[in-house]
Enzyme design. Structure first.
Site, short mmCIF file in Angstrom:
data_model
loop_
_atom_site.label_atom_id
_atom_site.label_comp_id
_atom_site.label_asym_id
_atom_site.label_seq_id
_atom_site.Cartn_x
_atom_site.Cartn_y
_atom_site.Cartn_z
N ASP A 193 0.86 -1.18 0.00
CA ASP A 193 0.00 0.00 0.00
C ASP A 193 0.89 1.23 0.00
OD1 ASP A 193 -1.79 2.03 0.38
OD2 ASP A 193 -2.43 1.41 2.38
N HIS A 195 -0.29 4.25 -0.34
CA HIS A 195 -1.05 5.34 0.31
C HIS A 195 -1.10 6.59 -0.54
CE1 HIS A 195 -2.68 6.86 4.29
NE2 HIS A 195 -3.06 5.60 4.28
N GLU A 219 -1.34 -1.25 -4.20
CA GLU A 219 -2.49 -0.51 -3.67
C GLU A 219 -2.22 0.98 -3.64
OE1 GLU A 219 -5.01 -0.14 0.52
OE2 GLU A 219 -3.66 -1.84 0.21
N GLU A 245 -10.58 2.81 -1.98
CA GLU A 245 -11.02 2.99 -0.59
C GLU A 245 -11.53 4.40 -0.34
OE1 GLU A 245 -7.04 3.79 2.01
OE2 GLU A 245 -7.11 1.89 0.91
N HIS A 295 -11.67 -2.28 2.06
CA HIS A 295 -10.95 -1.47 3.04
C HIS A 295 -11.65 -1.63 4.38
CE1 HIS A 295 -9.81 2.77 4.55
NE2 HIS A 295 -8.67 2.11 4.43
#
Length: 387
Positions: A193, A195, A219, A245, A295
């Site tokens: 991830d 982010h 991700e 998400e 998520h």
């Protein structure tokens, strides 16, 4: 059998649980049946509570059993419809209404969604955002030994509270992941991830530094506002993308699903518009062979709702779980005496009526809201970058 339940109260509870706030919502009815929901807009709970108070003014007296109609009314009956704050409020109310209806009919929430298609919900575990390099690889070994087939890493520098330089992160992170694949073998699913901290060019450079087959999913490498940017990145790598998400409606998912941009939907039931909207996204995704990978970063109410969604849809991969990470306290049993519990790497699907979760309202009332702000990250030149 109860056929009509009048909503008598809607109570928002932004409350500190563990190391974050959770935005819990209780909806009460005239025969004593009540339901719990949760919003997923972490860090902006006060804004969501204000939206819920607006909705409460005209929802009192409505039939709680008419979930689809209520969804349309709260979405359409305003000029400035949609957006993450309003959809987070709608999500919490919608989930609570499913909890109520399941309890009123004496059935688990998945029966309201078409019935149960699986008995256990597989999860993916994370190494934790404080684990880096060899420490993260060793943590992944432990998770693998505990039965997890899908494991997510975080990038080097993820835990910084001040400075994050993307270019400094990508080389070290790629090296860590190349070593992780060699150490863990080919039969485990590995992902990371990022982010949304990278640009298109940085994300492409990162992917090019990885060995072929190292990652099974990437991700949130970049921000999601511009689908064309993801389309550009899609041409530069064959690594499957796991995104969504932050999406607050089926309309935000539209270009990603229709254009074949991503392979895993990181749908958040507590942000997208509740179970009502999540089921629409799931069906649309099924038609395009996109699997759900929900998520699930905060509390047991969200976990329970997502388990029911996962049980009821055919196109499901893994549910996020925070349980294997460092103790965060989001699942505090004083607040949630009945909640989903992992059995190895899976959540068994509860057959209790509604969501199958209980909230200690007195404990919630006794705990106050605390202002929490995500780190405001900077680059070394002083400019602002993404958290």
């Amino acid at each position: 059998m109860t056929t009509k339940l009048k909503i008598t109260a809607i109570k928002p509870y932004p409350v500190w649980v563990g190391t974050r706030n959770q935005m819990l919502v209780k909806v009460e009815t005239d025969n004593g049946i009540f339901g719990w929901g949760e919003s997923g807009l972490s860090g902006r709970e006060k804004a969501v509570a204000g939206a819920i108070e607006h909705y409460r003014e005209f929802l009192i007296g409505r039939d709680a059993m008419q979930i689809g109609r209520i969804w349309q009314e709260v979405y359409r009956s305003q000029y400035f419809e949609g957006g993450r704050v309003l959809q987070a409020a709608i999500s919490a109310i919608d989930i609570a209404l499913h909890d109520i209806k399941g309890k009123a009919l004496g059935v688990p929430a998945y029966d309201l969604l078409g019935g149960k298609q699986r008995d256990r919900i597989p999860t993916f575990a994370s190494t934790g955002d404080e684990a880096e390099g060899d420490v993260a690889i060793e943590r992944a070994r432990e998770l693998r030994a505990q039965g997890w087939q899908a494991i997510r890493f975080f990038p080097i520098g993820q835990n910084s509270k001040d400075i994050f330089e993307p270019r400094e992160s990508i080389g070290a992170t790629a090296s860590m992941l190349n070593k992780a694949r060699e150490a863990l073998g080919d039969d485990v699913v590995l992902g990371i991830d990022y982010h949304h901290r990278l640009s298109v060019a940085e994300a492409a450079s990162f992917c090019n530094k990885l060995g072929r087959g190292v990652l099974d999913f990437l991700e949130e490498p970049i921000r999601d506002e511009t689908p064309e940017a993801y389309e550009s990145l899609r041409t530069m790598t064959d690594i499957p993308f796991a995104i969504g998400e932050e999406f607050a409606s089926k309309w935000q998912f539209l270009p990603y699903i229709e254009r074949g941009i991503h392979q895993f939907n990181r749908l958040d039931v507590c942000n997208v518009g509740g179970l009502t909207e999540a089921m629409k996204v799931a069906g649309w995704s099924e038609a395009h062979y996109v699997d759900l990978m929900p998520h699930n970063p905060l509390g047991p109410v969200c976990t329970a709702a997502t388990i029911h969604l996962a049980a009821a849809v055919p196109n499901f991969a893994w549910l996020e779980t925070r349980a294997p990470e460092a103790k965060l306290g989001f699942d505090n049993s004083d607040f949630f005496p009945v909640q989903p519990r992992l059995d190895g790497p899976d959540y068994p699907v509860s057959d209790l009526p509604g969501l199958g979760v209980e909230v200690n309202e007195e404990a919630v009332k006794a705990e106050s809201f605390r202002f929490w702000e995500a780190p405001h990250l900077k680059r070394r030149d002083g400019s602002v970058t993404n958290w």
